[in-house]
Write a protein that holds these residues in place. Structure first.
Motif, mmCIF file in Angstrom:
data_model
loop_
_atom_site.group_PDB
_atom_site.id
_atom_site.type_symbol
_atom_site.label_atom_id
_atom_site.label_comp_id
_atom_site.label_asym_id
_atom_site.label_seq_id
_atom_site.Cartn_x
_atom_site.Cartn_y
_atom_site.Cartn_z
ATOM 1 N N ARG A 56 -9.904 8.006 21.133
ATOM 2 C CA ARG A 56 -10.463 7.601 19.850
ATOM 3 C C ARG A 56 -9.476 6.815 18.986
ATOM 4 N NH1 ARG A 56 -11.314 12.705 21.039
ATOM 5 N NH2 ARG A 56 -9.857 13.522 19.468
ATOM 6 N N LEU A 57 -8.933 5.762 19.557
ATOM 7 C CA LEU A 57 -8.022 4.913 18.795
ATOM 8 C C LEU A 57 -8.798 4.202 17.695
ATOM 9 C CD1 LEU A 57 -5.088 3.888 18.597
ATOM 10 C CD2 LEU A 57 -5.782 1.954 20.031
ATOM 11 N N ALA A 58 -8.226 4.162 16.501
ATOM 12 C CA ALA A 58 -8.909 3.589 15.336
ATOM 13 C C ALA A 58 -9.108 2.091 15.490
ATOM 14 C CB ALA A 58 -8.107 3.888 14.073
ATOM 15 N N ASP A 59 -10.092 1.569 14.767
ATOM 16 C CA ASP A 59 -10.350 0.131 14.722
ATOM 17 C C ASP A 59 -9.622 -0.544 13.566
ATOM 18 O OD1 ASP A 59 -12.263 0.060 16.910
ATOM 19 O OD2 ASP A 59 -13.606 1.145 15.566
ATOM 20 N N VAL A 60 -9.356 0.218 12.508
ATOM 21 C CA VAL A 60 -8.686 -0.325 11.324
ATOM 22 C C VAL A 60 -7.608 0.667 10.882
ATOM 23 C CG1 VAL A 60 -8.953 -0.947 8.886
ATOM 24 C CG2 VAL A 60 -10.685 -1.650 10.559
ATOM 25 N N PHE A 61 -6.443 0.131 10.490
ATOM 26 C CA PHE A 61 -5.319 0.925 10.014
ATOM 27 C C PHE A 61 -5.005 0.469 8.588
ATOM 28 C CE2 PHE A 61 -5.235 0.588 14.531
ATOM 29 C CZ PHE A 61 -4.696 1.755 15.021
ATOM 30 N N ALA A 62 -4.923 1.420 7.663
ATOM 31 C CA ALA A 62 -4.693 1.064 6.257
ATOM 32 C C ALA A 62 -3.534 1.894 5.708
ATOM 33 C CB ALA A 62 -5.959 1.292 5.434
ATOM 34 N N PRO A 63 -2.295 1.378 5.754
ATOM 35 C CA PRO A 63 -1.153 2.112 5.197
ATOM 36 C C PRO A 63 -1.071 1.955 3.680
ATOM 37 C CG PRO A 63 -0.423 0.065 6.201
ATOM 38 C CD PRO A 63 -1.905 0.151 6.460
ATOM 39 N N GLU A 215 -1.573 6.976 5.135
ATOM 40 C CA GLU A 215 -2.285 6.050 6.014
ATOM 41 C C GLU A 215 -3.668 6.605 6.295
ATOM 42 O OE1 GLU A 215 -1.383 3.329 9.953
ATOM 43 O OE2 GLU A 215 -0.572 5.371 9.892
ATOM 44 N N VAL A 216 -4.652 5.720 6.333
ATOM 45 C CA VAL A 216 -5.998 6.144 6.685
ATOM 46 C C VAL A 216 -6.445 5.322 7.890
ATOM 47 C CG1 VAL A 216 -7.107 4.520 5.086
ATOM 48 C CG2 VAL A 216 -8.338 6.566 5.828
ATOM 49 N N LEU A 217 -7.030 6.014 8.863
ATOM 50 C CA LEU A 217 -7.522 5.400 10.092
ATOM 51 C C LEU A 217 -9.036 5.326 10.019
ATOM 52 C CD1 LEU A 217 -5.363 7.542 12.545
ATOM 53 C CD2 LEU A 217 -4.750 5.339 11.527
ATOM 54 N N VAL A 218 -9.597 4.211 10.474
ATOM 55 C CA VAL A 218 -11.031 3.975 10.342
ATOM 56 C C VAL A 218 -11.602 3.563 11.695
ATOM 57 C CG1 VAL A 218 -12.835 2.688 9.144
ATOM 58 C CG2 VAL A 218 -10.703 3.242 7.947
ATOM 59 N N VAL A 229 -14.623 -4.527 6.235
ATOM 60 C CA VAL A 229 -14.110 -3.188 5.932
ATOM 61 C C VAL A 229 -12.670 -3.272 5.433
ATOM 62 C CG1 VAL A 229 -13.605 -0.914 6.897
ATOM 63 C CG2 VAL A 229 -15.676 -2.131 7.587
ATOM 64 N N ILE A 230 -11.874 -4.162 6.026
ATOM 65 C CA ILE A 230 -10.483 -4.326 5.592
ATOM 66 C C ILE A 230 -10.420 -4.765 4.137
ATOM 67 C CG2 ILE A 230 -8.459 -5.816 5.895
ATOM 68 C CD1 ILE A 230 -8.965 -5.676 8.914
ATOM 69 N N SER A 231 -11.257 -5.733 3.767
ATOM 70 C CA SER A 231 -11.256 -6.219 2.386
ATOM 71 C C SER A 231 -11.665 -5.113 1.414
ATOM 72 C CB SER A 231 -12.205 -7.417 2.260
ATOM 73 O OG SER A 231 -11.791 -8.478 3.097
ATOM 74 N N ALA A 232 -12.685 -4.355 1.781
ATOM 75 C CA ALA A 232 -13.141 -3.273 0.906
ATOM 76 C C ALA A 232 -12.094 -2.167 0.804
ATOM 77 C CB ALA A 232 -14.461 -2.713 1.431
ATOM 78 N N GLY A 244 -1.775 -3.380 2.919
ATOM 79 C CA GLY A 244 -2.672 -4.296 3.606
ATOM 80 C C GLY A 244 -3.202 -3.720 4.893
ATOM 81 N N ALA A 245 -4.504 -3.479 4.945
ATOM 82 C CA ALA A 245 -5.116 -2.946 6.164
ATOM 83 C C ALA A 245 -5.145 -4.025 7.241
ATOM 84 C CB ALA A 245 -6.529 -2.452 5.858
ATOM 85 N N TYR A 246 -5.195 -3.597 8.473
ATOM 86 C CA TYR A 246 -5.262 -4.529 9.603
ATOM 87 C C TYR A 246 -6.082 -3.886 10.703
ATOM 88 C CZ TYR A 246 -1.409 -1.559 11.246
ATOM 89 O OH TYR A 246 -0.642 -0.490 11.619
ATOM 90 N N ASP A 247 -6.626 -4.739 11.567
ATOM 91 C CA ASP A 247 -7.475 -4.194 12.625
ATOM 92 C C ASP A 247 -6.695 -4.023 13.921
ATOM 93 O OD1 ASP A 247 -7.244 -6.739 13.579
ATOM 94 O OD2 ASP A 247 -9.363 -7.248 13.443
ATOM 95 N N LEU A 248 -7.394 -3.555 14.949
ATOM 96 C CA LEU A 248 -6.745 -3.173 16.196
ATOM 97 C C LEU A 248 -6.013 -4.328 16.860
ATOM 98 C CD1 LEU A 248 -6.254 -1.022 18.362
ATOM 99 C CD2 LEU A 248 -8.483 -1.602 19.352
ATOM 100 N N LYS A 249 -6.545 -5.535 16.736
ATOM 101 C CA LYS A 249 -5.901 -6.666 17.414
ATOM 102 C C LYS A 249 -4.510 -6.960 16.856
ATOM 103 C CE LYS A 249 -7.990 -10.389 14.639
ATOM 104 N NZ LYS A 249 -6.724 -10.871 14.070
#
Length: 788
Positions: A56-63, A215-218, A229-232, A244-249
């Protein structure tokens, strides 16, 4: 019942078994590379996908710096969000033995009860920390193996300025750390970076995060655009120091393995077709010789009632048998090689399991391509079979008219003996055939030269990165931004000879739809310890009016000097800057952007600050410096250049980069196969003439010279052609193996081309010896009965 044509097919295969085997090997190698690389791509892709899904690796990481727990619930309510997991994450330093630098580490929290909803870990041995135990941790297995740690051992770590002692209860792997490296570094080294997990309450207390997270994982629902989702999330977390949140890529570990898969795809699309094209050319030569030699037999077959289609299909079946057998051997070898290399990738990327997948399409493509290329090569010859009528075919062919050709051999009669003139006369009378043989040998030479040059490029990357560019001995990273006076403290340490500052600002660089998550590095106007150079290896001074991009980054963003890009700074007040690109630089590791230190501070509207420093040190005082660094709480970590160099060498010589050694072995085999096949064809075409020379009184040596002189001349012509082809192929192969983590320069390597030339000459010598042996054993009477 076997038809007469099929019996003839078996006899023909037995007669040309040497040539058929050589061509079959070339086809097999091409199919093997195709199946092997396709299997590796599919295996890596499927294993990565299964590993990410299962744990269950997250799609978005927001530190963030520190956010209350209620913000996780607000993010969970955003459209497109499937699951949310908040956690505490913090930097740490692990104390090692006396005389060693402390190891940078990342501490991550686990829920106090149960497993995390996102970014779960795979426990390889031991157990998870007990709830309520603040002195128990689970350690990343790669670091534990590199340091020889065992379950039950104790380690000391500095966290949030305080030293704590922990007992290791187990070891784990994580999909988040397939490629583990310290923040700000690009070269992984299991011995120099650690990750450990603790229960949430214990880690929260260590970092003053009770009731909060860093950090929150989404996880997203299928079809949700991560950017929305990153912008929100950034908007919601902005008051809490969002970085600054970032996605898995953009997760560094995932980015690296994605680059590896991309490189394998490029190689899969470019290398095997070269092998199969060479095989088609060799089959064309063999079939054309057979058709010329069996002209009378073709006439007899047609006279007995066989149609042109039946006769043509007989020769086509000969081609298909060689191609199909080669494809079968190549497919089996490709599966074996792919499965063996997949295990290497599994160990390198630390996958807990392997989903070995062979795409059936690779077999279809391999068989189809080998049969198609082989058939195309022979169809040009088989057109002549249709044109032959029995009456014409049963007569000897009209002798070629050489009366108008320039008699080069005759012109050089004064300087050449009779055997040498015979060699020269054949070359001048059949220039197309000789050139074709030279091209075939040149292809093998080009493949070997390109592979060797690429390997030399790896060495060049190491030498330039750690000799020309980086002249420091050590890199020091601060826990956060520091005023320039922090450099004075470093400079006053006994044994520190020189200090050079660096300021790293995390940023997302954009040019229209193209973007890259990286950083802007602030450097002094004329760096001394870590220089920036251009493609001619001249130092590039930092100018104050804009950015200097690495050429890799300029290519990613599709910009050239004079363009403007947008830089979204991901720290502090997070300004959005519009900056001009004033130049490009040659970098061999990473994809950085550079700016003059003072200009970067002004653009960020902050007083001049530094993130770290490069040091040169007295080697005799290394241990004293290490001990002083351990006692400086503002230092997040330190790295010796020699350690980073050794880590990069290991990357390039093991794991994914080891594919190039397979390619080198394949290139060596195919080179010998091409040269040997050219020698066998020459012997088959001239056997009757050579037997006649022996009957006329020529010695065995003189007769062999007539044959081997031709092979030598063809090989010598192939050398410059192959070298030029290898230079072009180098760019293609370098493009496939270079990533935004490290780049391989496409340089001309005289030693690599010299080694490839030597390999061709040795192959020619061995092939010449083999055909000479067959010539000496030949039955002269039987050879004279053959009508060419």
């Amino acid at each position: 019942m076997v038809s007469p044509l099929d019996r003839k097919l078996f006899r023909d295969l037995a007669r040309i078994k040497g040539q058929a085997a050589a061509i079959g090997v070339v086809i097999a190698l091409g199919v093997m590379m195709l199946v092997m690389m396709t299997g590796l791509v599919n295996t890596l892709d499927e294993t990565r996908r299964a590993y990410y899904d299962r744990y269950r690796l997250a799609d978005v990481f927001a530190p963030v710096t520190r956010a209350p727990e209620r913000m996780a619930d607000r993010i969970a309510a955003l459209p497109g969000v499937a699951a949310v997991q908040s956690r505490v994450a913090g930097a740490a330093l692990i104390d090692m033995a006396k005389g060693e630098l402390p190891v940078r580490a990342q501490a991550l929290s686990l829920p106090d009860i149960g497993l995390p909803r996102l970014n779960d870990i795979f426990l390889t041995s031991g157990r998870l920390p007990e709830p309520g135990r603040s002195d128990e941790i689970v350690l990343l297995e790669g670091f534990a193996k590199a340091r020889g740690l065992k379950s039950g051992d104790k380690i000391t770590a500095t966290m949030n300025g305080a030293k704590r002692q922990f007992r290791i209860t187990g070891f784990a792997q994580s999909p988040e750390f397939l490629y583990s490296t310290a923040p700000g570094e690009i070269v992984p080294d299991d011995a120099r970076f650690a990750v450990f997990w603790m229960r949430r309450a214990a880690l929260g207390a260590a970092y003053d995060m009770e009731g909060a997270f860093s950090e929150v994982l989404v996880a997203l629902t299928r079809g949700t655009n991560p950017q929305s989702v990153i912008s929100a999330a950034d908007l919601l977390l902005a008051p809490y120091g969002a970085a600054g949140a970032y996605d898995l890529k953009d997760l560094f570990s995932n980015r690296f393995i994605s680059e590896e898969i991309r490189g394998l795809r490029v190689s899969t699309a470019s290398i095997p077709p070269i092998f199969l094209g060479v095989a088609a050319f060799l089959l064309y030569i063999v079939i054309s010789r057979m058709v010329r030699a069996e002209r009378e037999q073709i006439g007899l077959l047609k006279a007995f009632g066989y149609t042109s289609w039946e006769v043509s299909f007989h020769y086509l079946k000969l081609v298909l048998v060689i191609a199909v057998l080669g494809a079968i051997v190549g497919s089996i070898a490709g599966v074996a090689a792919g499965s063996s290399l997949a295990v290497v990738y599994q160990l390198y990327y630390k996958f807990p399991f392997l989903v070995f997948t062979i795409d059936p399409r690779s077999f279809v493509i391999g068989f189809g391509t080998s049969i198609l290329t082989a058939s195309v090569g022979s169809l040009f010859v088989l057109r002549g079979v249709f044109k032959l009528t029995p009456a014409v075919a049963m007569r000897p062919p009209t002798p070629p008219d050489y009366s108008r050709a320039f008699d080069l051999a005759g012109a050089m009669k004064r300087w050449l003996d009779q055997p040498a003139r015979m060699v020269l006369r054949r070359i001048s009378r059949y220039p197309g055939r000789m050139l074709g043989a030279s091209v075939g040998i040149a292809c093998g030479l080009g493949l070997s030269a390109a592979t060797l040059t690429m390997m030399a490029g790896f060495d060049t990357t190491i030498d330039l990165s750690f000799t020309v560019l980086d002249r420091s001995d050590m890199t020091v990273v601060f826990t956060d931004k520091q005023p320039p006076k922090a450099l004075l403290e470093l400079g006053r340490m006994p044994g520190v000879l020189h200090v050079e500052p660096i300021r790293v600002a995390s940023a997302v660089l954009r040019n229209g739809t193209y973007s890259y998550r990286g950083s802007i590095e602030g450097r002094p106007e004329l760096p001394v310890l870590n220089r920036v150079i251009d493609t001619d290896f001249r130092q590039v001074p930092m100018r104050r009016e804009g950015l200097i991009l690495s050429q890799t980054l300029a290519d990613i963003l599709h910009v050239t000097p004079g363009d403007w890009i947008e830089a979204e700074i991901r720290e502090g007040r997070r300004p959005v800057l519009r900056l001009p690109v004033i130049g490009t630089a040659q970098t061999l590791t990473g994809a950085p952007a550079y700016m003059e230190l003072g200009a970067l501070s002004r653009a960020l509207q902050e007083p001049e600050q530094v993130s770290g420093a490069y040091l040169t040190i007295d080697a005799n005082r290394t241990e004293q410096i290490f001990e002083r660094i351990k006692g400086m709480p503002r230092i997040a970590g330190a790295t010796l250049k020699e350690d980073a160099r050794n880590a990069l060498v290991e990357i390039m010589n093991t794991g994914p980069a080891s594919v190039r050694f397979v390619m080198l072995a394949v290139a060596a085999v195919i080179t010998f196969g091409i040269v040997y096949n050219a020698a066998r064809i020459a012997l088959a075409e001239r056997m009757r003439d050579l037997a006649s020379l022996r009957v006329m009184g020529f010695t065995s040596g003189e007769t062999s010279f007539v044959l081997l002189g031709e092979l030598g001349a063809v090989t010598l012509v192939a050398l410059p052609l192959g070298s030029a082809l290898g230079y072009g192929l180098t760019y293609l192969m370098v493009k496939g193996f270079s990533t935004d983590i490290y780049q391989i320069p496409a340089v001309f390597s005289p030693s690599s081309h010299g080694t490839a030339v030597l390999a061709v000459l040795v192959s020619a010598a061995i092939s010449g010896w083999l055909v000479k042996r067959d010539l000496d054993r030949a039955d002269l009477v039987e050879a004279l009965k053959t009508r060419e």
